[in-house]
Scaffold this active site. Structure first.
Site, mmCIF file in Angstrom:
data_model
loop_
_atom_site.group_PDB
_atom_site.id
_atom_site.type_symbol
_atom_site.label_atom_id
_atom_site.label_comp_id
_atom_site.label_asym_id
_atom_site.label_seq_id
_atom_site.Cartn_x
_atom_site.Cartn_y
_atom_site.Cartn_z
ATOM 1 N N CYS A 256 0.892 -1.139 0.074
ATOM 2 C CA CYS A 256 0.019 0.091 0.011
ATOM 3 C C CYS A 256 0.602 1.190 0.091
ATOM 4 C CB CYS A 256 -0.769 -0.014 1.147
ATOM 5 S SG CYS A 256 -2.191 -1.332 1.032
ATOM 6 N N LYS A 317 6.900 -6.661 7.033
ATOM 7 C CA LYS A 317 6.538 -6.329 8.499
ATOM 8 C C LYS A 317 6.329 -7.646 9.087
ATOM 9 C CE LYS A 317 1.558 -5.231 8.381
ATOM 10 N NZ LYS A 317 0.733 -4.540 8.846
HETATM 11 C C1 UDX Z 1 -1.226 0.496 5.635
HETATM 12 C C2 UDX Z 1 -2.005 1.357 6.500
HETATM 13 O O1 UDX Z 1 -1.745 1.231 7.894
HETATM 14 C C3 UDX Z 1 -3.464 0.725 6.411
HETATM 15 O O2 UDX Z 1 -4.367 1.546 7.080
HETATM 16 C C4 UDX Z 1 -3.987 0.816 4.970
HETATM 17 O O3 UDX Z 1 -5.083 0.337 4.661
HETATM 18 C C5 UDX Z 1 -3.027 -0.135 4.014
HETATM 19 O O4 UDX Z 1 -1.648 0.506 4.090
HETATM 20 P P1 UDX Z 1 -0.109 -2.136 5.709
HETATM 21 O O5 UDX Z 1 0.502 -1.838 4.539
HETATM 22 O O6 UDX Z 1 -0.571 -3.306 6.073
HETATM 23 O O7 UDX Z 1 -1.146 -1.076 6.230
HETATM 24 O O8 UDX Z 1 1.080 -1.728 6.673
HETATM 25 P P2 UDX Z 1 1.725 -1.057 7.935
HETATM 26 O O9 UDX Z 1 1.229 -1.705 9.144
HETATM 27 O O10 UDX Z 1 0.736 0.303 7.801
HETATM 28 O O11 UDX Z 1 3.112 -0.639 7.826
HETATM 29 C C6 UDX Z 1 3.657 0.040 6.452
HETATM 30 C C7 UDX Z 1 5.134 -0.124 6.651
HETATM 31 O O12 UDX Z 1 5.690 0.640 7.566
HETATM 32 C C8 UDX Z 1 5.645 -1.604 7.056
HETATM 33 O O13 UDX Z 1 6.795 -1.550 6.077
HETATM 34 C C9 UDX Z 1 6.183 -1.307 8.589
HETATM 35 O O14 UDX Z 1 7.343 -2.194 8.688
HETATM 36 C C10 UDX Z 1 6.615 0.042 8.502
HETATM 37 N N1 UDX Z 1 6.504 0.912 9.927
HETATM 38 C C11 UDX Z 1 5.281 0.860 10.416
HETATM 39 C C12 UDX Z 1 7.714 1.244 10.426
HETATM 40 O O15 UDX Z 1 8.794 0.935 10.021
HETATM 41 N N2 UDX Z 1 7.756 1.889 11.723
HETATM 42 C C13 UDX Z 1 6.355 1.889 12.138
HETATM 43 O O16 UDX Z 1 6.339 2.375 13.439
HETATM 44 C C14 UDX Z 1 5.245 1.309 11.484
#
Ligand code: UDX
Length: 423
Positions: A256, A317
């Site tokens: 996303c 993640k």
């Molecule tokens: C995201 C949005 O959170 C969600 O609301 C939307 O509908 C779809 O996209 P997602 O893609 O599942 O969800 O991942 P998310 O949990 O948001 O993490 C995105 C990226 O950010 C991951 O690579 C994660 O490792 C990274 N991340 C997240 C960090 O590096 N640090 C953080 O504190 C949080």
């Protein structure tokens, strides 16, 4: 109880169908992939989502959820057709709407009068109007209802949303779509379609910006000798900042964020605005991949050429099996182009990945390695036997890109340790 057709059975579509059935509606989920439909009919869930298998099974047993091949087979008698289709990133960064356009054309003549088409896919501003034009039906409304589901917690996020967003110019249609969520306690925001579509992009962009910002703060902490964990603690208690999305790491990824950021930059550009702030967020994220790869090169003695690097974590993640646009794979690509060999382990990834020697367990991945890089924050990595890890590695050196491990305990075992934003 309403009759709902859900078109697309990815992590959004399957979760949406199962949760609407759980709420008491009668749901038919459609996909173009006949093999996938067969597996779903057998109760095989192709994605890792906590609680999804149980919901699908209960709803199927209660005859409130079924699976068919093709949108045309699902929409005949439905009151709502929910589009949960991919909007992949086009070559120029814009969102590719071809799947949505194709389904809209297919279902246009089949929808019953007064049916409502619900756009749940992440779509550029103006897409609701586009679907209206393609349908060409005065007696069928199109409503935007963006999803905010995080991979790995999609069921929880659907049933316990922070808010429900509905974009429609027709108040009656908005109320009808809102009624589908009866039984869910959450603030309801009803706006025009363009604003609803923008809420999704703006929310994801802000979250990505938070992550890029905390990664930049971590990098400054390294330069000035501060500890980013204490800095985050001091920031997060401020209710205006909060603790969420403030974990430094190798950068953000997934199916996303990368797509949505580029799409929003393109949407703004097409509308005549240069979204420099967001361009900087995307560039900072690319720089973070480079920076983590450089940490590994330094830990390997200055050069990657001919070295063997162990990697724990391949998914974008923890709590998912998805490697799409994974920061781990971005860092590994840089290690490989620097001449390293990469041996990797991720409990959720059993398939081969181009150029990567995927091993069956964490210790096997470390055999003969000069450096161990932790790239995904899987809890199980914390409880491994690090004496055994040191014994199988060529040199006990760790780059912990998720600040997952305990530097003191590792240094006591003779490891060199480098995290992100801390000494
Ligand atoms: C995201 C949005 O959170 C969600 O609301 C939307 O509908 C779809 O996209 P997602 O893609 O599942 O969800 O991942 P998310 O949990 O948001 O993490 C995105 C990226 O950010 C991951 O690579 C994660 O490792 C990274 N991340 C997240 C960090 O590096 N640090 C953080 O504190 C949080």
């Amino acid at each position: 109880m309403s009759k709902i057709a859900v078109i697309g059975t990815g992590y959004v579509g399957l979760t949406t169908g199962a949760c609407f059935a759980h709420l008491g509606h009668h749901v038919v989920c459609a996909d173009i992939d006949a093999d996938k439909v067969e597996r779903l009919r057998r109760g095989e869930i192709p994605i890792l989502e906590a609680g999804l298998e149980e919901l699908v099974r209960a709803a199927t047993d209660a005859d409130r959820l079924s699976f068919v091949v093709g949108a045309a087979s699902a929409v005949g008698t439905c009151e709502f057709a929910v589009l949960c289709l991919p909007t992949p990133q086009g070559p120029d960064g814009s969102a590719d709407l071809s799947y949505i356009e194709e389904v809209a054309r297919e279902i246009a003549p089949l929808l019953t009068s007064e049916a409502i088409v619900v756009n749940k896919s992440t779509v550029p501003v103006g897409s609701t109007r586009l679907v209206e034009r393609i349908l060409g039906r005065d007696d069928v409304m199109v409503v935007s209802n963006p999803e905010f589901l995080r991979e790995g917690s999609a069921v929880h996020d659907f049933l316990h949303p922070d808010r429900i967003v509905i974009g429609s110019d027709d108040h009656k249609a908005a109320i009808r779509v809102a009624s589908l969520f009866e039984g869910i306690q959450a603030p309801l925001i009803v706006s025009d379609p363009a604003s609803a579509e923008m809420i999704k992009y703006a929310s994801n962009s802000f979250l990505a910006a938070k992550v890029s910002f905390v990664n930049a703060i971590a990098n400054v902490c390294e330069a000035v000798g501060a500890d980013v964990r204490d800095v985050i603690l001091g920031m997060g208690y401020d209710k205006r900042i909060g603790f969420e999305f403030l974990k430094p790491g190798p950068g953000w990824g997934g199916s996303c964020f990368p797509k949505d950021m580029l799409a929003l930059i393109r949407i703004a550009e097409d509308a005549g605005y240069d979204f420099g702030v967001l361009e900087a967020v995307v560039q900072a994220n690319r720089d973070q991949y480079d920076r983590v790869a450089a940490k590994v090169a330094r830990a390997a003695g200055g050069s990657l050429a001919g070295s063997t690097i162990a990697v724990w974590g391949l998914t974008f993640k923890a709590r998912t099996d998805d490697t799409r646009h994974s920061p781990a794979l971005e860092v590994i690509a840089r290690l490989l182009s620097g001449g390293a060999r990469v041996q990797a382990f991720d409990p959720a990834v059993r398939h081969d990945l181009e150029g990567i020697d995927v091993r069956k367990d964490a210790y096997a991945a470390c055999e003969g390695a000069t450096v161990l890089a932790v790239l995904t924050e899987r809890d199980e990595f914390r409880w491994l036997d690090f004496d055994k890890v040191a014994a199988v590695m060529a040199r006990p050196a760790i780059v912990d890109a998720r600040n997952l491990l305990d530097p003191t305990a590792l240094r006591r075992r003779g490891f060199s340790y480098e995290g992100v934003g801390r000494a």
